[in-house]
Design a protein around this motif. Sequence first.
Motif, PDB file in Angstrom:
ATOM      1  N   GLY A  24       3.190  -2.797  -9.759  1.00 45.95           N
ATOM      2  CA  GLY A  24       1.977  -3.132  -9.015  1.00 45.95           C
ATOM      3  C   GLY A  24       1.441  -1.935  -8.232  1.00 45.95           C
TER       4      GLY A  24
ATOM      5  N   PRO B 137      11.748  -3.111 -14.649  1.00 48.07           N
ATOM      6  CA  PRO B 137      12.441  -4.142 -13.874  1.00 48.07           C
ATOM      7  C   PRO B 137      11.626  -4.578 -12.657  1.00 48.07           C
TER       8      PRO B 137
ATOM      9  N   ARG C  74      10.223  -5.789   0.303  1.00 54.23           N
ATOM     10  CA  ARG C  74       8.799  -5.775  -0.067  1.00 54.23           C
ATOM     11  C   ARG C  74       7.941  -6.384   1.037  1.00 54.23           C
TER      12      ARG C  74
ATOM     13  N   ARG D 156      14.336  -2.540  -3.163  1.00 51.67           N
ATOM     14  CA  ARG D 156      12.888  -2.497  -2.903  1.00 51.67           C
ATOM     15  C   ARG D 156      12.319  -3.908  -2.761  1.00 51.67           C
TER      16      ARG D 156
ATOM     17  N   GLY E 148      10.444  -4.722  -9.141  1.00 53.17           N
ATOM     18  CA  GLY E 148      10.582  -3.736  -8.071  1.00 53.17           C
ATOM     19  C   GLY E 148      10.526  -2.298  -8.556  1.00 53.17           C
ATOM     20  N   SER E 149      10.264  -2.094  -9.832  1.00 52.64           N
ATOM     21  CA  SER E 149      10.194  -0.719 -10.352  1.00 52.64           C
ATOM     22  C   SER E 149       8.911  -0.011  -9.920  1.00 52.64           C
TER      23      SER E 149
ATOM     24  N   ARG F 212      11.575   7.700  -7.881  1.00 55.99           N
ATOM     25  CA  ARG F 212      11.157   8.897  -7.151  1.00 55.99           C
ATOM     26  C   ARG F 212      10.002   8.509  -6.234  1.00 55.99           C
ATOM     27  N   PRO F 213       9.618   9.368  -5.323  1.00 55.66           N
ATOM     28  CA  PRO F 213       8.489   9.025  -4.446  1.00 55.66           C
ATOM     29  C   PRO F 213       7.245   8.679  -5.270  1.00 55.66           C
ATOM     30  N   VAL F 214       6.443   7.742  -4.754  1.00 59.92           N
ATOM     31  CA  VAL F 214       5.301   7.217  -5.499  1.00 59.92           C
ATOM     32  C   VAL F 214       4.391   8.343  -6.010  1.00 59.92           C
TER      33      VAL F 214
HETATM   34  P1  ADP Z   1       6.799  -4.377  -9.149  1.00 56.11           P
HETATM   35  O1  ADP Z   1       5.345  -4.757  -9.275  1.00 56.11           O
HETATM   36  O2  ADP Z   1       7.300  -3.572 -10.297  1.00 56.11           O
HETATM   37  O3  ADP Z   1       7.702  -5.554  -8.874  1.00 56.11           O
HETATM   38  P2  ADP Z   1       5.970  -3.167  -6.602  1.00 56.11           P
HETATM   39  O4  ADP Z   1       4.914  -2.194  -6.950  1.00 56.11           O
HETATM   40  O5  ADP Z   1       5.551  -4.460  -5.984  1.00 56.11           O
HETATM   41  O6  ADP Z   1       6.941  -3.427  -7.885  1.00 56.11           O
HETATM   42  O7  ADP Z   1       6.990  -2.433  -5.623  1.00 56.11           O
HETATM   43  C1  ADP Z   1       8.090  -3.125  -5.035  1.00 56.11           C
HETATM   44  C2  ADP Z   1       8.336  -2.566  -3.630  1.00 56.11           C
HETATM   45  O8  ADP Z   1       8.795  -1.225  -3.741  1.00 56.11           O
HETATM   46  C3  ADP Z   1       7.090  -2.509  -2.753  1.00 56.11           C
HETATM   47  O9  ADP Z   1       7.472  -2.763  -1.405  1.00 56.11           O
HETATM   48  C4  ADP Z   1       6.598  -1.068  -2.931  1.00 56.11           C
HETATM   49  O10 ADP Z   1       5.908  -0.616  -1.777  1.00 56.11           O
HETATM   50  C5  ADP Z   1       7.898  -0.303  -3.103  1.00 56.11           C
HETATM   51  N1  ADP Z   1       7.756   0.850  -4.013  1.00 56.11           N
HETATM   52  C6  ADP Z   1       7.021   0.922  -5.152  1.00 56.11           C
HETATM   53  N2  ADP Z   1       7.179   2.124  -5.753  1.00 56.11           N
HETATM   54  C7  ADP Z   1       8.051   2.829  -4.978  1.00 56.11           C
HETATM   55  C8  ADP Z   1       8.624   4.152  -5.074  1.00 56.11           C
HETATM   56  N3  ADP Z   1       8.327   4.995  -6.096  1.00 56.11           N
HETATM   57  N4  ADP Z   1       9.485   4.539  -4.108  1.00 56.11           N
HETATM   58  C9  ADP Z   1       9.796   3.689  -3.089  1.00 56.11           C
HETATM   59  N5  ADP Z   1       9.292   2.447  -2.940  1.00 56.11           N
HETATM   60  C10 ADP Z   1       8.431   2.007  -3.874  1.00 56.11           C
END
Ligand code: ADP
Length: 191
Positions: free
Chosen positions: A16, A10, A129, A125, A12-13, A172-174
């Motif tokens: 990236g 999804p 962002r 998230r 914000g998952s 979960r945490p990155v």
């Molecule tokens: P996507 O590319 O899937 O849309 P992003 O990598 O851009 O997602 O992440 C969306 C936002 O959530 C960013 O601000 C990022 O820093 C934050 N984020 C990413 N992974 C995590 C995580 N595991 N826990 C908390 N925040 C996260």
Amino acid sequence: MYKVVFVLGPPGSGKGTICAQIQENLGYVHLSAGDLLRAEREREGSQFGALIENHIRNGSIVPVEITCSLLEIAMIAREDANGFLIDGFPRNEDNLAGWKRQMGEKVNEQFVLFLSCPVDVCIDRCLHRGQGRTDDNVDSLKKRVDTYNQSTFPIIEHFEKLGMVREVNSERPVNEVYADVVKVFAAANQQ
Ligand code: ADP
Ligand code: C5P
Ligand code: MG
């Protein structure tokens, strides 16, 4: 043959975020379909700028001919790469069919990395962002989540039936997410 890993999940998952780390440590080149579309939207002389912006705001999917060509051009520019992380693609049936037509004979699809995370966490998230995206607002996010549920999840199910999906819980945490992702890549590259 290009080696390819699709990265889906999804909005914000964390696609990236995780792809940047894999690129840094494992030598795959990260290509985000959304980033390529945003760059094309900004490119002077592009005939697709307005069309792309409309789709992005509405959370709908740009016709595959545009997206797939941007991906192929980016791949050709990095032919030296060990492999490619294709982030946020294929997002619907049109993406999948167009990819097969244009790239089917040129790529070896290794697996699909599926970052799973509850939608409410993902929306939160995106709203934090802080990249000034025109689609990180409540209205657009509702539409993006609908598109994900209606069009993208069935693509993940399609790959699941082919035994290609590797699911990692990204709520979960990155560092914890990344540690599991590394294991998935290690297993795939041992084969
Ligand atoms: P996507 O590319 O899937 O849309 P992003 O990598 O851009 O997602 O992440 C969306 C936002 O959530 C960013 O601000 C990022 O820093 C934050 N984020 C990413 N992974 C995590 C995580 N595991 N826990 C908390 N925040 C996260
Ligand atoms: O993946 P990302 O969140 O950056 O995608 C942002 C938007 O870009 C999507 O909501 C969609 O409008 C567009 N997009 C697309 N086709 C893709 C990937 C992204 O139309 N394969
Ligand atoms: Mg992204």
